[in-house]
Design an enzyme around this catalytic site. Structure first.
Site, PDB file in Angstrom:
ATOM      1  N   GLY A 165       0.826  -0.969   0.100  1.00 14.39           N
ATOM      2  CA  GLY A 165      -0.131   0.034  -0.059  1.00 14.39           C
ATOM      3  C   GLY A 165       0.849   1.149   0.057  1.00 14.39           C
ATOM      4  O   GLY A 165       1.698   1.482  -0.690  1.00 14.39           O
ATOM      5  N   THR A 166       0.583   2.342   0.958  1.00 16.92           N
ATOM      6  CA  THR A 166       1.340   3.514   0.821  1.00 16.92           C
ATOM      7  C   THR A 166       1.706   3.834   2.307  1.00 16.92           C
ATOM      8  O   THR A 166       1.049   3.174   2.939  1.00 16.92           O
ATOM      9  CB  THR A 166       0.502   4.376   0.412  1.00 16.92           C
ATOM     10  OG1 THR A 166      -0.959   4.668   0.995  1.00 16.92           O
ATOM     11  CG2 THR A 166       0.370   4.387  -1.246  1.00 16.92           C
ATOM     12  N   VAL A 167       2.808   4.833   2.441  1.00 17.06           N
ATOM     13  CA  VAL A 167       2.930   5.343   3.626  1.00 17.06           C
ATOM     14  C   VAL A 167       2.561   6.761   3.377  1.00 17.06           C
ATOM     15  O   VAL A 167       3.165   7.535   2.410  1.00 17.06           O
ATOM     16  CB  VAL A 167       4.412   5.224   4.035  1.00 17.06           C
ATOM     17  CG1 VAL A 167       4.492   5.901   5.410  1.00 17.06           C
ATOM     18  CG2 VAL A 167       4.594   3.791   4.294  1.00 17.06           C
ATOM     19  N   ASP A 272      13.399  -9.512   9.775  1.00  8.42           N
ATOM     20  CA  ASP A 272      13.643  -8.741   8.774  1.00  8.42           C
ATOM     21  C   ASP A 272      14.517  -7.478   8.777  1.00  8.42           C
ATOM     22  O   ASP A 272      14.242  -6.493   8.286  1.00  8.42           O
ATOM     23  CB  ASP A 272      12.278  -8.662   7.905  1.00  8.42           C
ATOM     24  CG  ASP A 272      12.288  -8.224   6.345  1.00  8.42           C
ATOM     25  OD1 ASP A 272      13.442  -8.608   5.581  1.00  8.42           O
ATOM     26  OD2 ASP A 272      11.445  -7.547   5.789  1.00  8.42           O
TER      27      ASP A 272
HETATM   28  O1  3AM Z   1      10.556   5.031  -0.193  1.00  8.03           O
HETATM   29  P1  3AM Z   1      11.516   5.292   1.070  1.00  8.03           P
HETATM   30  O2  3AM Z   1      12.518   4.159   1.169  1.00  8.03           O
HETATM   31  O3  3AM Z   1      12.010   6.829   1.322  1.00  8.03           O
HETATM   32  O4  3AM Z   1      11.120   4.512   5.025  1.00  8.03           O
HETATM   33  C1  3AM Z   1       9.954   3.978   4.285  1.00  8.03           C
HETATM   34  C2  3AM Z   1       9.868   4.088   2.814  1.00  8.03           C
HETATM   35  O5  3AM Z   1      10.527   5.262   2.222  1.00  8.03           O
HETATM   36  C3  3AM Z   1       8.881   5.124   4.829  1.00  8.03           C
HETATM   37  O6  3AM Z   1       7.750   4.838   3.803  1.00  8.03           O
HETATM   38  C4  3AM Z   1       8.339   4.262   2.594  1.00  8.03           C
HETATM   39  C5  3AM Z   1       7.880   3.049   2.317  1.00  8.03           C
HETATM   40  O7  3AM Z   1       7.812   2.107   3.150  1.00  8.03           O
HETATM   41  N1  3AM Z   1       8.458   5.037   5.988  1.00  8.03           N
HETATM   42  C6  3AM Z   1       7.811   4.012   6.429  1.00  8.03           C
HETATM   43  N2  3AM Z   1       7.727   4.078   7.815  1.00  8.03           N
HETATM   44  C7  3AM Z   1       7.691   5.217   8.029  1.00  8.03           C
HETATM   45  C8  3AM Z   1       8.013   6.245   9.222  1.00  8.03           C
HETATM   46  N3  3AM Z   1       7.240   5.864  10.522  1.00  8.03           N
HETATM   47  C9  3AM Z   1       8.619   5.990   7.059  1.00  8.03           C
HETATM   48  N4  3AM Z   1       8.931   7.277   6.963  1.00  8.03           N
HETATM   49  C10 3AM Z   1       8.808   7.837   8.094  1.00  8.03           C
HETATM   50  N5  3AM Z   1       8.133   7.512   9.250  1.00  8.03           N
END
Ligand code: 3AM
Length: 439
Positions: A165-167, A272
């Site tokens: 999905g997305t963050v 992981d």
């Molecule tokens: O696409 P990138 O690698 O820059 O680091 C995670 C990843 O970034 C970021 O969301 C993207 C997809 O997983 N991410 C995940 N959890 C996060 C959080 N708690 C986050 N970035 C900031 N805070």
């Protein structure tokens, strides 16, 4: 000195870098542009990898909890543009026989790091019925908050995408606090189970070196997992943009080992650990993230056997199908150590099958230029990367290693994280380790 110069040049170019908003926005625009550029070298994590196919079948006994692992196929998993693992559900084998190994892979031919899981079932002993999707959904409903997150959080902005999905970043209306929301599609097989596990591990294990769980919600066909926002990006981003100094590697090592020591003291194996799952803040904090593949050990089940993780970071005992414990995370962290030194894990260009063979038979992976590293760092990596689990140090022991005890405070990481963000903005496209390096 070189680093200072490089940072100065980058500063001059990054006029727009004034405060977090522009950093964040421009970082993602720059990434989209660079990835669409035909001359752009692929980031290491996007190098092609043959589909991860685990040919062997797991054999051995494991208690019924393992059946849950059998279906463990990370929904998570790093399917962001920078770590395009694709996850497919593990296939349950016929009852009473060993479970078929299953790649969690492969729908993407450009997938680089392949998060996958296989599991052995309770071969020969009673096999408990696996929970159905509906039962996992019922568990999920009991875990989540009933409030409306769309009323509670505003200004949602996507910062990453993946197969799960997305963050997004968002602001909690009542407090103004910035949070990260991982929106996980529940339509994929096994995703509900993984969400249940991820929530349980995050909720029950709070520590300064673990990304903090805030809340979770069911919204239509998605789970919204609200957690603290880490404004420095992932360690993978930093490794890709910069060359880390030994002192910085030592700080990251201490912080990650503190997180692992905490998890292991609670009998939890992360399973992981890799640079993508280590998040940073601009203040220098370093935290472990992504607990979808974590396993809770118990008095009755002090070892696991499921082949779970991401190929390059997986410990030899996982490939050789031995029962394993928390020290698989230490091996994975040793591989992160090599990433921090060399910019990529060992054997990156090999197929997953070859990687498995090399890790299970090749001994401690070698640094390409060991003489460039201090004896302390080399010894630290050697202690993490012992192929014999009994000889591999545990997190608590490694925290006493001189390489780690000599580490400075976390605030010393701030210039590195800021430099990585600035380099992200001004990334050049010269060949080499992806982008500009601070040499
Ligand atoms: O696409 P990138 O690698 O820059 O680091 C995670 C990843 O970034 C970021 O969301 C993207 C997809 O997983 N991410 C995940 N959890 C996060 C959080 N708690 C986050 N970035 C900031 N805070």
């Amino acid at each position: 000195m070189d680093r200072v110069c490089a940072a100065a040049v980058c500063t001059a170019f990054s006029v727009a870098y004034s405060g977090y908003f522009f950093t964040h926005l421009a970082r993602h625009i720059a990434r989209a542009w660079r990835e669409s550029a035909p001359w752009s070298p692929k980031p290491t994590s996007e190098l092609p990898l043959a589909a991860c196919v685990a040919e062997e079948e797991a054999k051995g006994e494991e208690d019924a909890h393992q059946a849950a692992d059998a279906a463990t196929a990370g929904p998570e998993h790093p399917a962001s543009s920078s770590s395009a693992s694709v996850v497919a559900p593990a296939r349950a084998a016929a009852a009473g026989s060993e479970e078929a190994a299953s790649p969690q892979a492969g729908s993407s031919s450009t997938s680089s790091s392949c998060t996958w899981s296989t599991s052995s079932s309770s071969g020969g002993t009673e096999q408990l019925r696996e929970r159905t999707e509906d039962e996992w959904l019922a568990m999920l409903r009991m875990l989540v908050s009933k409030e409306d997150p769309e009323a509670k959080y505003t200004d949602l902005e996507i910062i990453g995408k993946g197969g799960f999905g997305t963050v997004c970043t968002a602001v909690e209306t009542a407090t103004g606090e910035e949070v990260a929301i991982k929106k996980i599609s529940l339509l994929q097989e096994s995703s509900k189970e993984l969400c249940v596990k991820e929530i349980q591990v995050m909720r029950d294990n709070k520590d300064g070196n673990l990304v903090n769980y805030i809340d979770s919600y069911l919204v239509h066909e998605e789970l919204w997992l609200v957690m603290e926002y880490m404004d420095g990006g992932s360690l993978h981003d930093v490794i890709r943009e910069t060359r880390m100094a030994e002192g910085e590697i030592a700080v990251v090592s201490r912080e990650c080992l503190q997180g692992l020591d905490f998890l292991h003291s609670k009998q939890v194996i992360h399973r992981d650990i890799k640079s993508h799952n280590i998040l940073l803040s601009l203040d220098g904090s370093v935290k472990l993230a992504d607990f979808g593949l974590a396993a809770q050990l118990t008095a009755e089940q002090s070892k696991r056997r499921s082949a779970v993780g991401t190929t390059y970071w997986m410990a030899p005992e996982i490939f050789t199908r031995k029962p394993y414990g928390p020290k698989v995370d230490i091996w994975s962290f040793g591989i992160v150590g090599i990433e921090m030194v060399e910019g990529a894990p060992p054997y990156l260009m090999k197929t997953s099958r070859t990687v498995g063979q090399l890790i299970s038979t090749g001994g401690t992976p070698k640094l390409q230029n060991p003489r460039q590293q201090s004896p302390w760092l080399r010894d630290f990596l050697r202690c993490c990367l012992q192929t014999d689990e009994d000889r591999r140090w545990c997190a608590q022991e490694l925290l006493q290693h001189p390489f780690v005890t000599s580490a400075k405070p976390t605030s010393s990481l701030t210039p590195l994280i800021m430099a990585a963000q600035q380099l992200w903005l001004t990334a050049d496209t010269s060949p080499g380790r992806g982008h500009c390096c601070l040499l």
